[in-house]
Design an enzyme around this catalytic site. Sequence first.
Site, PDB file in Angstrom:
ATOM      1  N   ASP A  43      62.950  29.643   9.733  1.00 55.38           N
ATOM      2  CA  ASP A  43      63.926  30.233  10.658  1.00 55.38           C
ATOM      3  C   ASP A  43      64.831  31.193   9.876  1.00 55.38           C
ATOM      4  O   ASP A  43      65.237  30.904   8.747  1.00 55.38           O
ATOM      5  CB  ASP A  43      64.754  29.134  11.324  1.00 55.38           C
ATOM      6  CG  ASP A  43      65.491  29.634  12.547  1.00 55.38           C
ATOM      7  OD1 ASP A  43      65.124  29.261  13.664  1.00 55.38           O
ATOM      8  OD2 ASP A  43      66.461  30.425  12.369  1.00 55.38           O
ATOM      9  N   ILE A  44      65.153  32.304  10.513  1.00 49.95           N
ATOM     10  CA  ILE A  44      65.963  33.334   9.853  1.00 49.95           C
ATOM     11  C   ILE A  44      67.421  32.886   9.700  1.00 49.95           C
ATOM     12  O   ILE A  44      68.159  33.422   8.869  1.00 49.95           O
ATOM     13  CB  ILE A  44      65.863  34.662  10.662  1.00 49.95           C
ATOM     14  CG1 ILE A  44      66.139  35.866   9.794  1.00 49.95           C
ATOM     15  CG2 ILE A  44      66.747  34.635  11.888  1.00 49.95           C
ATOM     16  CD1 ILE A  44      65.744  37.175  10.441  1.00 49.95           C
ATOM     17  N   ASN A 101      63.371  23.989  22.690  1.00 54.42           N
ATOM     18  CA  ASN A 101      64.246  24.388  23.787  1.00 54.42           C
ATOM     19  C   ASN A 101      63.418  25.016  24.895  1.00 54.42           C
ATOM     20  O   ASN A 101      62.467  25.763  24.638  1.00 54.42           O
ATOM     21  CB  ASN A 101      65.285  25.398  23.288  1.00 54.42           C
ATOM     22  CG  ASN A 101      66.326  24.757  22.390  1.00 54.42           C
ATOM     23  OD1 ASN A 101      66.790  23.660  22.668  1.00 54.42           O
ATOM     24  ND2 ASN A 101      66.678  25.426  21.305  1.00 54.42           N
ATOM     25  N   GLU A 109      66.410  31.024  23.154  1.00 56.64           N
ATOM     26  CA  GLU A 109      66.682  32.452  22.931  1.00 56.64           C
ATOM     27  C   GLU A 109      65.410  33.282  22.947  1.00 56.64           C
ATOM     28  O   GLU A 109      65.411  34.421  23.392  1.00 56.64           O
ATOM     29  CB  GLU A 109      67.363  32.655  21.567  1.00 56.64           C
ATOM     30  CG  GLU A 109      68.776  32.140  21.499  1.00 56.64           C
ATOM     31  CD  GLU A 109      69.329  32.209  20.076  1.00 56.64           C
ATOM     32  OE1 GLU A 109      68.702  32.847  19.205  1.00 56.64           O
ATOM     33  OE2 GLU A 109      70.389  31.604  19.858  1.00 56.64           O
ATOM     34  N   VAL A 110      64.361  32.728  22.372  1.00 58.33           N
ATOM     35  CA  VAL A 110      63.129  33.513  22.212  1.00 58.33           C
ATOM     36  C   VAL A 110      62.088  32.987  23.202  1.00 58.33           C
ATOM     37  O   VAL A 110      61.739  31.801  23.172  1.00 58.33           O
ATOM     38  CB  VAL A 110      62.588  33.417  20.771  1.00 58.33           C
ATOM     39  CG1 VAL A 110      61.300  34.220  20.629  1.00 58.33           C
ATOM     40  CG2 VAL A 110      63.639  33.901  19.777  1.00 58.33           C
ATOM     41  N   HIS A 114      58.326  27.565  20.787  1.00 57.49           N
ATOM     42  CA  HIS A 114      58.469  27.252  19.367  1.00 57.49           C
ATOM     43  C   HIS A 114      59.063  25.865  19.231  1.00 57.49           C
ATOM     44  O   HIS A 114      59.919  25.463  20.014  1.00 57.49           O
ATOM     45  CB  HIS A 114      59.340  28.282  18.638  1.00 57.49           C
ATOM     46  CG  HIS A 114      60.621  28.614  19.330  1.00 57.49           C
ATOM     47  ND1 HIS A 114      60.670  29.427  20.440  1.00 57.49           N
ATOM     48  CD2 HIS A 114      61.909  28.250  19.076  1.00 57.49           C
ATOM     49  CE1 HIS A 114      61.924  29.555  20.833  1.00 57.49           C
ATOM     50  NE2 HIS A 114      62.702  28.838  20.035  1.00 57.49           N
ATOM     51  N   HIS A 116      61.198  23.653  16.604  1.00 59.62           N
ATOM     52  CA  HIS A 116      62.012  23.661  15.385  1.00 59.62           C
ATOM     53  C   HIS A 116      61.712  22.382  14.612  1.00 59.62           C
ATOM     54  O   HIS A 116      61.689  21.296  15.192  1.00 59.62           O
ATOM     55  CB  HIS A 116      63.509  23.648  15.723  1.00 59.62           C
ATOM     56  CG  HIS A 116      63.997  24.817  16.512  1.00 59.62           C
ATOM     57  ND1 HIS A 116      64.735  25.831  15.947  1.00 59.62           N
ATOM     58  CD2 HIS A 116      63.882  25.135  17.825  1.00 59.62           C
ATOM     59  CE1 HIS A 116      65.063  26.716  16.882  1.00 59.62           C
ATOM     60  NE2 HIS A 116      64.559  26.315  18.034  1.00 59.62           N
TER      61      HIS A 116
HETATM   62  P1  AMP Z   1      65.734  29.017  20.333  1.00 60.27           P
HETATM   63  O1  AMP Z   1      67.214  29.059  20.607  1.00 60.27           O
HETATM   64  O2  AMP Z   1      65.163  27.634  20.445  1.00 60.27           O
HETATM   65  O3  AMP Z   1      64.987  30.032  21.181  1.00 60.27           O
HETATM   66  O4  AMP Z   1      65.556  29.388  18.825  1.00 60.27           O
HETATM   67  C1  AMP Z   1      65.198  30.668  18.386  1.00 60.27           C
HETATM   68  C2  AMP Z   1      65.257  30.624  16.871  1.00 60.27           C
HETATM   69  O5  AMP Z   1      64.573  31.751  16.382  1.00 60.27           O
HETATM   70  C3  AMP Z   1      66.671  30.652  16.292  1.00 60.27           C
HETATM   71  O6  AMP Z   1      66.861  29.501  15.476  1.00 60.27           O
HETATM   72  C4  AMP Z   1      66.686  31.945  15.465  1.00 60.27           C
HETATM   73  O7  AMP Z   1      67.439  31.830  14.275  1.00 60.27           O
HETATM   74  C5  AMP Z   1      65.212  32.156  15.196  1.00 60.27           C
HETATM   75  N1  AMP Z   1      64.801  33.533  14.943  1.00 60.27           N
HETATM   76  C6  AMP Z   1      65.106  34.629  15.664  1.00 60.27           C
HETATM   77  N2  AMP Z   1      64.510  35.718  15.144  1.00 60.27           N
HETATM   78  C7  AMP Z   1      63.809  35.287  14.061  1.00 60.27           C
HETATM   79  C8  AMP Z   1      62.985  35.933  13.096  1.00 60.27           C
HETATM   80  N3  AMP Z   1      62.756  37.250  13.132  1.00 60.27           N
HETATM   81  N4  AMP Z   1      62.425  35.176  12.122  1.00 60.27           N
HETATM   82  C9  AMP Z   1      62.656  33.842  12.064  1.00 60.27           C
HETATM   83  N5  AMP Z   1      63.420  33.186  12.950  1.00 60.27           N
HETATM   84  C10 AMP Z   1      63.995  33.898  13.943  1.00 60.27           C
END
Ligand code: AMP
Length: 129
Positions: A43-44, A101, A109-110, A114, A116
């Site tokens: 994770d970034i 999530n 967010e994405v 995914h 974690h």
């Molecule tokens: P979520 O809130 O469950 O959708 O988590 C999205 C996760 O993606 C967050 O923990 C971010 O820090 C992570 N994230 C977003 N962009 C990147 C990226 N380019 N590389 C790695 N992790 C990312």
Amino acid sequence: MTPKQGVSGKPPYDDDNIFAKILRGDIPCRKVYEDEFALAFHDINPQAPYHVLVIPKGRYVAFADFAATAPEAEITGFIRAIGHVAHMLGFEDTGYRLLANMGPDSHQEVPHLHVHLFAGRPLGPMLVT
Ligand code: AMP
């Protein structure tokens, strides 16, 4: 103040989401593991000493559409990949936490499924209130 809300977590799938770009190789990631079904990378913005994301290679927005529509081979492959990453990183003695999530209340967010994987220290209570 209105609490921050996440994406809907529902299809249609957006091919421009950041994890789709990582899967295509359009943007880089710190890869931990890859196989036919899954990609794992750091994770970034890590929330624990180890914070790895494991994503399926298929086009799934969140857990709901993955669970409902993914072929069994993809489900098995994804789950085994998560277990493999945790084993490979050596967390089976100290333990780890998995979190996925889905949708607004989760703050997803994405919009690409995914999981974690958090590890490397005692992880505290399950939810921050
Ligand atoms: P979520 O809130 O469950 O959708 O988590 C999205 C996760 O993606 C967050 O923990 C971010 O820090 C992570 N994230 C977003 N962009 C990147 C990226 N380019 N590389 C790695 N992790 C990312």
